[in-house]
Design a protein around this motif. Sequence first.
Motif, PDB file in Angstrom:
ATOM      1  N   ASN A 229     -35.611 -96.411 -54.729  1.00 37.42           N
ATOM      2  CA  ASN A 229     -36.291 -97.695 -54.533  1.00 37.42           C
ATOM      3  C   ASN A 229     -37.563 -97.530 -53.709  1.00 37.42           C
ATOM      4  O   ASN A 229     -38.580 -98.163 -54.000  1.00 37.42           O
ATOM      5  CB  ASN A 229     -35.357 -98.703 -53.866  1.00 37.42           C
ATOM      6  N   VAL A 230     -37.501 -96.689 -52.694  1.00 40.06           N
ATOM      7  CA  VAL A 230     -38.693 -96.451 -51.864  1.00 40.06           C
ATOM      8  C   VAL A 230     -39.755 -95.737 -52.687  1.00 40.06           C
ATOM      9  O   VAL A 230     -40.937 -96.090 -52.643  1.00 40.06           O
ATOM     10  CB  VAL A 230     -38.339 -95.655 -50.588  1.00 40.06           C
ATOM     11  N   LEU A 231     -39.355 -94.731 -53.452  1.00 37.03           N
ATOM     12  CA  LEU A 231     -40.315 -94.031 -54.310  1.00 37.03           C
ATOM     13  C   LEU A 231     -40.976 -94.993 -55.296  1.00 37.03           C
ATOM     14  O   LEU A 231     -42.193 -94.932 -55.506  1.00 37.03           O
ATOM     15  CB  LEU A 231     -39.622 -92.900 -55.077  1.00 37.03           C
ATOM     16  N   GLU A 232     -40.200 -95.882 -55.869  1.00 33.97           N
ATOM     17  CA  GLU A 232     -40.776 -96.847 -56.815  1.00 33.97           C
ATOM     18  C   GLU A 232     -41.746 -97.784 -56.104  1.00 33.97           C
ATOM     19  O   GLU A 232     -42.801 -98.108 -56.647  1.00 33.97           O
ATOM     20  CB  GLU A 232     -39.675 -97.617 -57.531  1.00 33.97           C
ATOM     21  N   ARG A 233     -41.412 -98.199 -54.907  1.00 38.25           N
ATOM     22  CA  ARG A 233     -42.327 -99.068 -54.161  1.00 38.25           C
ATOM     23  C   ARG A 233     -43.631 -98.332 -53.850  1.00 38.25           C
ATOM     24  O   ARG A 233     -44.724 -98.887 -53.974  1.00 38.25           O
ATOM     25  CB  ARG A 233     -41.660 -99.550 -52.874  1.00 38.25           C
ATOM     26  N   VAL A 234     -43.521 -97.060 -53.464  1.00 33.58           N
ATOM     27  CA  VAL A 234     -44.706 -96.246 -53.170  1.00 33.58           C
ATOM     28  C   VAL A 234     -45.584 -96.121 -54.410  1.00 33.58           C
ATOM     29  O   VAL A 234     -46.801 -96.348 -54.354  1.00 33.58           O
ATOM     30  CB  VAL A 234     -44.300 -94.850 -52.648  1.00 33.58           C
ATOM     31  N   LEU A 235     -44.986 -95.757 -55.541  1.00 32.84           N
ATOM     32  CA  LEU A 235     -45.778 -95.567 -56.759  1.00 32.84           C
ATOM     33  C   LEU A 235     -46.393 -96.879 -57.231  1.00 32.84           C
ATOM     34  O   LEU A 235     -47.535 -96.902 -57.718  1.00 32.84           O
ATOM     35  CB  LEU A 235     -44.934 -94.937 -57.863  1.00 32.84           C
TER      36      LEU A 235
ATOM     37  N   GLU B  52     -52.834-101.133 -55.494  1.00 34.09           N
ATOM     38  CA  GLU B  52     -53.575-101.505 -54.284  1.00 34.09           C
ATOM     39  C   GLU B  52     -54.702-100.520 -53.990  1.00 34.09           C
ATOM     40  O   GLU B  52     -54.463 -99.346 -53.717  1.00 34.09           O
ATOM     41  CB  GLU B  52     -52.632-101.584 -53.081  1.00 34.09           C
ATOM     42  N   ARG B  53     -55.916-101.024 -54.031  1.00 31.68           N
ATOM     43  CA  ARG B  53     -57.089-100.186 -53.823  1.00 31.68           C
ATOM     44  C   ARG B  53     -57.060 -99.471 -52.471  1.00 31.68           C
ATOM     45  O   ARG B  53     -57.346 -98.277 -52.389  1.00 31.68           O
ATOM     46  CB  ARG B  53     -58.354-101.028 -53.926  1.00 31.68           C
ATOM     47  N   ALA B  54     -56.703-100.174 -51.412  1.00 33.21           N
ATOM     48  CA  ALA B  54     -56.688 -99.562 -50.078  1.00 33.21           C
ATOM     49  C   ALA B  54     -55.644 -98.446 -50.005  1.00 33.21           C
ATOM     50  O   ALA B  54     -55.887 -97.404 -49.391  1.00 33.21           O
ATOM     51  CB  ALA B  54     -56.404-100.616 -49.012  1.00 33.21           C
ATOM     52  N   ALA B  55     -54.497 -98.651 -50.639  1.00 33.61           N
ATOM     53  CA  ALA B  55     -53.464 -97.610 -50.649  1.00 33.61           C
ATOM     54  C   ALA B  55     -53.966 -96.375 -51.390  1.00 33.61           C
ATOM     55  O   ALA B  55     -53.750 -95.244 -50.944  1.00 33.61           O
ATOM     56  CB  ALA B  55     -52.190 -98.147 -51.293  1.00 33.61           C
ATOM     57  N   LYS B  56     -54.633 -96.577 -52.515  1.00 33.97           N
ATOM     58  CA  LYS B  56     -55.184 -95.451 -53.277  1.00 33.97           C
ATOM     59  C   LYS B  56     -56.164 -94.666 -52.429  1.00 33.97           C
ATOM     60  O   LYS B  56     -56.141 -93.426 -52.405  1.00 33.97           O
ATOM     61  CB  LYS B  56     -55.905 -95.951 -54.533  1.00 33.97           C
ATOM     62  N   GLU B  57     -57.035 -95.358 -51.714  1.00 32.31           N
ATOM     63  CA  GLU B  57     -58.030 -94.681 -50.887  1.00 32.31           C
ATOM     64  C   GLU B  57     -57.376 -93.881 -49.770  1.00 32.31           C
ATOM     65  O   GLU B  57     -57.751 -92.731 -49.513  1.00 32.31           O
ATOM     66  CB  GLU B  57     -59.016 -95.698 -50.324  1.00 32.31           C
ATOM     67  N   ARG B  58     -56.378 -94.482 -49.104  1.00 30.56           N
ATOM     68  CA  ARG B  58     -55.679 -93.766 -48.021  1.00 30.56           C
ATOM     69  C   ARG B  58     -54.935 -92.549 -48.569  1.00 30.56           C
ATOM     70  O   ARG B  58     -54.930 -91.492 -47.947  1.00 30.56           O
ATOM     71  CB  ARG B  58     -54.726 -94.700 -47.287  1.00 30.56           C
ATOM     72  N   PHE B  59     -54.316 -92.694 -49.727  1.00 29.38           N
ATOM     73  CA  PHE B  59     -53.604 -91.574 -50.332  1.00 29.38           C
ATOM     74  C   PHE B  59     -54.570 -90.452 -50.700  1.00 29.38           C
ATOM     75  O   PHE B  59     -54.288 -89.284 -50.450  1.00 29.38           O
ATOM     76  CB  PHE B  59     -52.837 -92.050 -51.570  1.00 29.38           C
TER      77      PHE B  59
ATOM     78  N   ARG C  56     -50.248 -86.976 -47.319  1.00 31.53           N
ATOM     79  CA  ARG C  56     -49.023 -86.835 -46.516  1.00 31.53           C
ATOM     80  C   ARG C  56     -48.986 -87.833 -45.368  1.00 31.53           C
ATOM     81  O   ARG C  56     -47.919 -88.365 -45.039  1.00 31.53           O
ATOM     82  CB  ARG C  56     -48.873 -85.400 -46.018  1.00 31.53           C
ATOM     83  N   LYS C  57     -50.133 -88.113 -44.798  1.00 32.88           N
ATOM     84  CA  LYS C  57     -50.184 -89.121 -43.734  1.00 32.88           C
ATOM     85  C   LYS C  57     -49.835 -90.500 -44.301  1.00 32.88           C
ATOM     86  O   LYS C  57     -49.058 -91.254 -43.710  1.00 32.88           O
ATOM     87  CB  LYS C  57     -51.558 -89.147 -43.088  1.00 32.88           C
ATOM     88  N   PHE C  58     -50.403 -90.827 -45.466  1.00 33.18           N
ATOM     89  CA  PHE C  58     -50.084 -92.095 -46.112  1.00 33.18           C
ATOM     90  C   PHE C  58     -48.588 -92.206 -46.387  1.00 33.18           C
ATOM     91  O   PHE C  58     -47.961 -93.220 -46.096  1.00 33.18           O
ATOM     92  CB  PHE C  58     -50.872 -92.242 -47.421  1.00 33.18           C
ATOM     93  N   LEU C  59     -47.993 -91.161 -46.935  1.00 35.30           N
ATOM     94  CA  LEU C  59     -46.575 -91.183 -47.299  1.00 35.30           C
ATOM     95  C   LEU C  59     -45.665 -91.164 -46.078  1.00 35.30           C
ATOM     96  O   LEU C  59     -44.496 -91.548 -46.180  1.00 35.30           O
ATOM     97  CB  LEU C  59     -46.249 -90.019 -48.232  1.00 35.30           C
ATOM     98  N   GLY C  60     -46.185 -90.761 -44.924  1.00 36.93           N
ATOM     99  CA  GLY C  60     -45.401 -90.732 -43.699  1.00 36.93           C
ATOM    100  C   GLY C  60     -44.915 -92.101 -43.258  1.00 36.93           C
ATOM    101  O   GLY C  60     -43.982 -92.212 -42.463  1.00 36.93           O
ATOM    102  N   ARG C  61     -45.502 -93.155 -43.776  1.00 32.64           N
ATOM    103  CA  ARG C  61     -45.091 -94.534 -43.435  1.00 32.64           C
ATOM    104  C   ARG C  61     -43.789 -94.939 -44.116  1.00 32.64           C
ATOM    105  O   ARG C  61     -43.203 -95.947 -43.776  1.00 32.64           O
ATOM    106  CB  ARG C  61     -46.167 -95.533 -43.871  1.00 32.64           C
TER     107      ARG C  61
ATOM    108  N   TRP D 279     -49.751 -91.514 -62.395  1.00 25.99           N
ATOM    109  CA  TRP D 279     -50.497 -90.390 -62.967  1.00 25.99           C
ATOM    110  C   TRP D 279     -51.884 -90.843 -63.430  1.00 25.99           C
ATOM    111  O   TRP D 279     -52.886 -90.210 -63.117  1.00 25.99           O
ATOM    112  CB  TRP D 279     -49.717 -89.809 -64.150  1.00 25.99           C
ATOM    113  N   GLN D 280     -51.930 -91.953 -64.145  1.00 21.11           N
ATOM    114  CA  GLN D 280     -53.210 -92.424 -64.684  1.00 21.11           C
ATOM    115  C   GLN D 280     -54.169 -92.862 -63.586  1.00 21.11           C
ATOM    116  O   GLN D 280     -55.376 -92.744 -63.739  1.00 21.11           O
ATOM    117  CB  GLN D 280     -52.978 -93.572 -65.666  1.00 21.11           C
ATOM    118  N   GLU D 281     -53.651 -93.386 -62.506  1.00 18.17           N
ATOM    119  CA  GLU D 281     -54.505 -93.870 -61.424  1.00 18.17           C
ATOM    120  C   GLU D 281     -54.982 -92.760 -60.500  1.00 18.17           C
ATOM    121  O   GLU D 281     -56.110 -92.796 -60.037  1.00 18.17           O
ATOM    122  CB  GLU D 281     -53.772 -94.929 -60.598  1.00 18.17           C
ATOM    123  N   LEU D 282     -54.123 -91.777 -60.199  1.00 15.46           N
ATOM    124  CA  LEU D 282     -54.436 -90.881 -59.096  1.00 15.46           C
ATOM    125  C   LEU D 282     -54.366 -89.388 -59.378  1.00 15.46           C
ATOM    126  O   LEU D 282     -54.828 -88.605 -58.540  1.00 15.46           O
ATOM    127  CB  LEU D 282     -53.514 -91.199 -57.906  1.00 15.46           C
ATOM    128  N   SER D 283     -53.792 -88.952 -60.467  1.00 14.99           N
ATOM    129  CA  SER D 283     -53.689 -87.507 -60.665  1.00 14.99           C
ATOM    130  C   SER D 283     -55.090 -86.917 -60.813  1.00 14.99           C
ATOM    131  O   SER D 283     -56.009 -87.586 -61.294  1.00 14.99           O
ATOM    132  CB  SER D 283     -52.845 -87.176 -61.890  1.00 14.99           C
TER     133      SER D 283
END
Length: 98
Positions: A4-10, A16-23, A28-33, A66-70
């Motif tokens: 469930n957490v992985l699905e929420r992250v993906l 979310e544009r801001a999440a994409k930029e932070r990632f 790893r810092k972004f995912l640390g949350r 994959w389409q957004e960030l790979s």
Amino acid sequence: MSRNVLERVLWQLSVERAAKERFREEPRKFLGRFALSPEEVDMVVDFDVAALQRLGVSPMLTMGFWQELSPSRDMRLYKERLGATDNEYAGFSAALKG
């Protein structure tokens, strides 16, 4: 496993544009949350869509991520990562069942 957490992250990384930029800046810092194991963090950072799907993560979320960030965004490579053979390239599937 934190499906469930992985699905929420993906989902967040897909919409979310801001999440994409932070990632992109510090994945790893972004995912640390999030409450993810080190192995789960590696799966996301490495774009290991096959491993994510084996954990039960929605194929539509792995495909959107994959389409957004790979780095390549190449759907042929996405399908290869899922284990597709040359014969399976003609059609399209977010998930390939073995």
